[in-house]
Design a protein around this motif. Sequence first.
Motif, mmCIF file in Angstrom:
data_model
loop_
_atom_site.group_PDB
_atom_site.id
_atom_site.type_symbol
_atom_site.label_atom_id
_atom_site.label_comp_id
_atom_site.label_asym_id
_atom_site.label_seq_id
_atom_site.Cartn_x
_atom_site.Cartn_y
_atom_site.Cartn_z
ATOM 1 N N ASP A 34 7.342 12.143 -34.308
ATOM 2 C CA ASP A 34 7.503 11.201 -35.047
ATOM 3 C C ASP A 34 7.771 9.912 -34.733
ATOM 4 O O ASP A 34 9.101 9.665 -33.917
ATOM 5 C CB ASP A 34 8.534 11.407 -36.291
ATOM 6 C CG ASP A 34 8.238 9.924 -37.392
ATOM 7 O OD1 ASP A 34 7.955 9.074 -36.833
ATOM 8 O OD2 ASP A 34 8.894 10.312 -37.907
ATOM 9 N N SER A 39 15.146 5.706 -36.567
ATOM 10 C CA SER A 39 16.224 6.301 -36.196
ATOM 11 C C SER A 39 17.135 7.432 -35.088
ATOM 12 O O SER A 39 16.174 7.636 -34.518
ATOM 13 C CB SER A 39 15.989 6.949 -37.228
ATOM 14 O OG SER A 39 17.613 8.125 -37.949
ATOM 15 N N SER A 40 17.976 6.536 -34.926
ATOM 16 C CA SER A 40 18.403 7.038 -33.608
ATOM 17 C C SER A 40 18.379 8.600 -33.194
ATOM 18 O O SER A 40 19.098 9.002 -34.352
ATOM 19 C CB SER A 40 19.635 5.704 -32.701
ATOM 20 O OG SER A 40 19.811 7.244 -31.676
ATOM 21 N N ASP A 41 17.772 9.179 -32.240
ATOM 22 C CA ASP A 41 17.957 11.155 -31.835
ATOM 23 C C ASP A 41 19.809 11.150 -31.241
ATOM 24 O O ASP A 41 19.531 12.371 -31.242
ATOM 25 C CB ASP A 41 16.743 11.267 -31.421
ATOM 26 C CG ASP A 41 16.667 10.577 -29.506
ATOM 27 O OD1 ASP A 41 16.891 9.073 -29.958
ATOM 28 O OD2 ASP A 41 16.564 11.417 -28.804
ATOM 29 N N LEU A 42 19.917 10.091 -30.775
ATOM 30 C CA LEU A 42 21.563 9.450 -30.164
ATOM 31 C C LEU A 42 22.791 10.536 -31.009
ATOM 32 O O LEU A 42 22.837 9.599 -31.703
ATOM 33 C CB LEU A 42 21.629 8.854 -29.427
ATOM 34 C CG LEU A 42 20.601 8.613 -28.066
ATOM 35 C CD1 LEU A 42 21.415 7.038 -27.582
ATOM 36 C CD2 LEU A 42 20.200 9.789 -27.836
ATOM 37 N N PRO A 43 23.466 11.111 -30.121
ATOM 38 C CA PRO A 43 24.667 11.749 -30.886
ATOM 39 C C PRO A 43 25.796 10.730 -31.001
ATOM 40 O O PRO A 43 25.793 10.094 -30.480
ATOM 41 C CB PRO A 43 24.929 12.802 -30.328
ATOM 42 C CG PRO A 43 25.130 12.693 -28.776
ATOM 43 C CD PRO A 43 23.452 11.970 -28.909
ATOM 44 N N ASN A 241 24.774 4.551 -32.658
ATOM 45 C CA ASN A 241 24.380 6.103 -33.226
ATOM 46 C C ASN A 241 24.703 6.805 -34.903
ATOM 47 O O ASN A 241 24.948 7.906 -35.326
ATOM 48 C CB ASN A 241 24.315 7.030 -32.448
ATOM 49 C CG ASN A 241 23.675 6.845 -31.133
ATOM 50 O OD1 ASN A 241 22.605 5.789 -31.131
ATOM 51 N ND2 ASN A 241 24.273 6.882 -30.044
ATOM 52 N N ARG A 300 13.440 5.017 -21.626
ATOM 53 C CA ARG A 300 12.582 6.015 -22.571
ATOM 54 C C ARG A 300 11.142 3.831 -22.482
ATOM 55 O O ARG A 300 10.476 4.646 -22.483
ATOM 56 C CB ARG A 300 13.183 6.116 -24.141
ATOM 57 C CG ARG A 300 13.897 7.212 -23.678
ATOM 58 C CD ARG A 300 14.374 6.837 -25.087
ATOM 59 N NE ARG A 300 15.319 8.254 -25.354
ATOM 60 C CZ ARG A 300 15.633 9.051 -26.541
ATOM 61 N NH1 ARG A 300 15.118 8.129 -27.607
ATOM 62 N NH2 ARG A 300 16.481 10.088 -26.860
ATOM 63 N N VAL A 370 12.376 7.319 -29.558
ATOM 64 C CA VAL A 370 13.361 8.141 -30.095
ATOM 65 C C VAL A 370 13.115 9.491 -29.695
ATOM 66 O O VAL A 370 14.003 10.547 -30.361
ATOM 67 C CB VAL A 370 13.967 8.062 -31.969
ATOM 68 C CG1 VAL A 370 14.166 6.776 -32.415
ATOM 69 C CG2 VAL A 370 12.064 7.975 -32.414
ATOM 70 N N HIS A 371 12.558 9.808 -28.327
ATOM 71 C CA HIS A 371 12.393 10.859 -28.045
ATOM 72 C C HIS A 371 13.169 10.717 -26.127
ATOM 73 O O HIS A 371 12.575 9.660 -25.405
ATOM 74 C CB HIS A 371 11.840 11.129 -28.176
ATOM 75 C CG HIS A 371 10.666 11.641 -29.539
ATOM 76 N ND1 HIS A 371 11.508 13.180 -30.089
ATOM 77 C CD2 HIS A 371 10.239 11.785 -30.635
ATOM 78 C CE1 HIS A 371 10.716 13.293 -31.634
ATOM 79 N NE2 HIS A 371 10.387 12.121 -31.619
#
Length: 391
Positions: A34, A39-43, A241, A300, A370-371
Motif C-alpha cells: 500500500d 501514514s508514516s510506518d516509522l515508530p 511519527n 526511500r 511508506v515502506h
Amino acid sequence: MQLADRLLPLQANVFADMDQAKARAIATGQTLIDLSLGSSDLPTPPHVLDAIAAALIDTATHGYALFHSTQPFRLAAARWFERKYGIAVAPETEVLPLIGSQEGTAHLPLAVLNPGDFALLMDPGYPSHAGGVYLAGGQIYPMPLLAARGYLPVLEAIPAAVLAQARMMVLSYPHNPTAAVAPLAFFEQAVAFCKAHDLVLVHDFPYVDLIFSPGHAPSVLQADRQRQVSIEFFTLSKSYNMGGFRVGYAIGNARLIQALKQVKATVDFNQYRGILRGAIAALEGPQDCVDTMVETFCSRRDAAVQALHQMGWAVELPPATMYVWARLPEPWAADSVRFCTELVEHTGVALSPGRGFGKSGEGYVRLALVHPPAVLTAAVQKIAAFVASRK
C-alpha cells in the motif's frame, strides 16, 4: 429520513473507491503493497512514548483538558517556532492546540466563510481542505498548479468577480501531492495579495521538517511577521511519527486563533493531557529523531525514483515530503482512477490517483514512500510489469 444538503459534495470519494479496490485485491489473494496513504510506518520516538507512559499514572491528567491546561504545550510550540524561524509568538493569543492539523483546517472555514463565499484552494490539493469549505457552505475556486510553474498558483489569474466574493486562500508547501516547495518570495507575494483583497491566508504546514535540501522550508509567517492576515497549521504526525496520537497546533493572527478557538470549543475539548506531555517532549527533546526520519525518507525517495527511471518513467526527484508525483504514461493519462484500480487488482500495488486531489491532478499518480527501499523497488517492478502487459 432526510439528511443535510451540505453532505452532497462529500459523497464522491476517489479514496473510498480505492479502498474497495484494495479489498478486492486482498480477497483474490494479492499481497498488498500500500503506497496510497501518507501514514508514516516509522515508530514514535522512545522519549515521547516515555513521557506519555509516565502521565498515565498521574491522575491529574485524567480529567477534561480545557484551554488553560494546555498552556505548557502552547509554550513549547511557541518556543519551537521561535527556535526554528526566529519569530516570537504569544502562546496565550497566537497559539491553539488542535486534534491534528486537519481538525483546524476543516473547522477554520466555519469561522471565516459565510454561505456562498469563495475559498481559493490549490488544485491539486489535500482533499480535506475542500471538505471544510463545503461544510461551511462556501464555494471553491480551484487554483491550478502546473509543473511548468513549479506547482505555484498564478494569483493574477484569479477572476475579479471571484475575488470580490472570496474570503480565504489556502496554501500548503511543501506540497501534498506534488512535493513542491515554495520559495519565501512566493509567500511574500501571497501575503501582499491577501492584504490587497482582504483575504485570510491559511498555510497548512505538515511537512515543515520533511525537506531534503539544507535549510528550512519557509513559513508563511516569515512573510507576515506581524500576523496581519495569516494562520499556519502544524502537526506532529510527520516530524515525530505521531499520526495516531492526533496532535497539532495553529500559530497566527490572534483574531483568527480566537475565532477558531470558539468553533473548537463548540465541538470538543482537547486531547488527553498525557498526549500533550508527549508532544512537549517531542518539541523540546532531542531532535536527532527528526534528522533520522528525514534521512530515511530521503533514501526511500532515491530508491523509488531510481527504480522508476529504470522502467522508463521520467519522474522528477521530489525536493520534500514523503511522496513521488508521477505523470502517467499513455494510454492511462486520461484516467488515473482506472489505472490505480486495475493496478492494485492485478498486482497488489496501491497508489493514489491524481484525480482524487483535484481536476489538475488528473494524469498523475502519487506514491507514498511508506515502506523500506527494497519494498518500494519491488513495487515499482510490479508497476513496470503491469504497464508493459497493457501496451
